[in-house]
Scaffold this motif. Sequence first.
Motif, PDB file in Angstrom:
ATOM      1  N   ASP A  43      -3.984  10.107  -5.031  1.00 25.41           N
ATOM      2  CA  ASP A  43      -5.162  10.772  -4.459  1.00 25.41           C
ATOM      3  C   ASP A  43      -6.052  11.393  -5.535  1.00 25.41           C
ATOM      4  N   PHE A  44      -5.486  11.703  -6.701  1.00 28.28           N
ATOM      5  CA  PHE A  44      -6.238  12.394  -7.743  1.00 28.28           C
ATOM      6  C   PHE A  44      -6.689  11.463  -8.864  1.00 28.28           C
ATOM      7  N   TRP A 172     -18.272   6.429   5.494  1.00 29.19           N
ATOM      8  CA  TRP A 172     -17.524   5.481   4.668  1.00 29.19           C
ATOM      9  C   TRP A 172     -17.730   4.036   5.104  1.00 29.19           C
ATOM     10  N   GLY A 173     -17.597   3.128   4.117  1.00 25.54           N
ATOM     11  CA  GLY A 173     -17.622   1.694   4.367  1.00 25.54           C
ATOM     12  C   GLY A 173     -16.272   1.083   4.045  1.00 25.54           C
ATOM     13  N   LEU A 178     -10.491   0.689   2.100  1.00 27.52           N
ATOM     14  CA  LEU A 178      -9.492  -0.056   1.318  1.00 27.52           C
ATOM     15  C   LEU A 178      -8.911   0.823   0.217  1.00 27.52           C
ATOM     16  N   GLY A 179      -9.777   1.605  -0.420  1.00 29.66           N
ATOM     17  CA  GLY A 179      -9.299   2.515  -1.457  1.00 29.66           C
ATOM     18  C   GLY A 179      -8.296   3.506  -0.918  1.00 29.66           C
ATOM     19  N   LEU A 184      -2.530   5.453   0.208  1.00 30.52           N
ATOM     20  CA  LEU A 184      -1.618   5.946   1.234  1.00 30.52           C
ATOM     21  C   LEU A 184      -0.431   5.012   1.478  1.00 30.52           C
ATOM     22  N   TYR A 185      -0.630   3.698   1.255  1.00 33.53           N
ATOM     23  CA  TYR A 185       0.398   2.698   1.531  1.00 33.53           C
ATOM     24  C   TYR A 185       0.903   2.086   0.229  1.00 33.53           C
ATOM     25  N   ARG A 186       1.988   1.323   0.349  1.00 29.91           N
ATOM     26  CA  ARG A 186       2.517   0.533  -0.763  1.00 29.91           C
ATOM     27  C   ARG A 186       2.999  -0.814  -0.221  1.00 29.91           C
ATOM     28  N   LEU A 187       3.177  -1.761  -1.120  1.00 27.37           N
ATOM     29  CA  LEU A 187       3.702  -3.071  -0.742  1.00 27.37           C
ATOM     30  C   LEU A 187       5.222  -3.007  -0.755  1.00 27.37           C
ATOM     31  N   SER A 188       5.841  -3.307   0.374  1.00 24.55           N
ATOM     32  CA  SER A 188       7.300  -3.233   0.472  1.00 24.55           C
ATOM     33  C   SER A 188       7.936  -4.491  -0.113  1.00 24.55           C
ATOM     34  N   SER A 189       9.253  -4.423  -0.317  1.00 28.06           N
ATOM     35  CA  SER A 189       9.979  -5.584  -0.845  1.00 28.06           C
ATOM     36  C   SER A 189       9.918  -6.756   0.122  1.00 28.06           C
TER      37      SER A 189
END
Length: 285
Positions: A43-44, A172-173, A178-179, A184-189
Amino acid sequence: MAAYAKLHWWSNDGVRLHARDYPGDPARVPLVCLHGLTRNARDFAAFAEAHSGERRVIAVDFRGRGESGYAKDAMSYVPLTYVQDVEALLADQGIGRFAAVGTSLGGIVTMLLAGPAKGRLAGALLNDIGPEIEAAGLQRIRGYVGRGSSCPTWLHAARTIEENNRDVYPGWGLEQWLGMAKRLYRLSSGGRIVLDYDLRIAEPFRVPGAEAGPDMWGALAGLADMPVLLVRGERSDLLGEPAMARMAATLPNAERVTVAEVGHAPMLDEPVADAAIRRWLARLD
């Protein structure tokens, strides 16, 4: 993107914790950035891009978020434990004086740090948070925290976030949604896009009376002798205007800024917020 090193340290109860460490002028007071309930150090990234180099910026992943380890005891996901984790970071890095930048939950931790870090805390930025939390905002948080969410693509994740937050950031657009999704999310295994926090952080919310906590007005008073910046989103459902006014009256060295057409919480890159942050930083040194 500003370059950073990865910091790792251990909590008192054996959780391996992580922060992003952006280098800066060692003669200036470093900034320790503390994120919101379900967020993380990412976030920072934009904040660090704007302010590192001039001074060191450390963006913390609270336990159970981002690259920090998950706690064995879910009841340790409370502000007083996060305070201990930040104190362990400061000790590990040999940091004396510092200033804290706290968004939402991170602002609560910032207020609580005023006690154990007295004499070392050089300033505080409280982003859309105060000693009193509006009932509507608390109800909204209870409604989503700890509920698993997964998406097949980043675009789906962005659309999901937009559906839940378009009233918070009405201007927002797609690029901005997407940013936020990638923060907030991550790609899981398994190839799915999943929330990047331990869903058990919701468990303390289910304990009757847990929301009472410490005396936060008393904690806020600990910031009275230092430069403080109070930032509020005009549409915020967490920090009401009356509470903001009382906070400003309590803190003689505080500046208050309201970000128009934004809810909980401002991103801190809005022009009015950025200008106020630069004034606050000038007062730190």
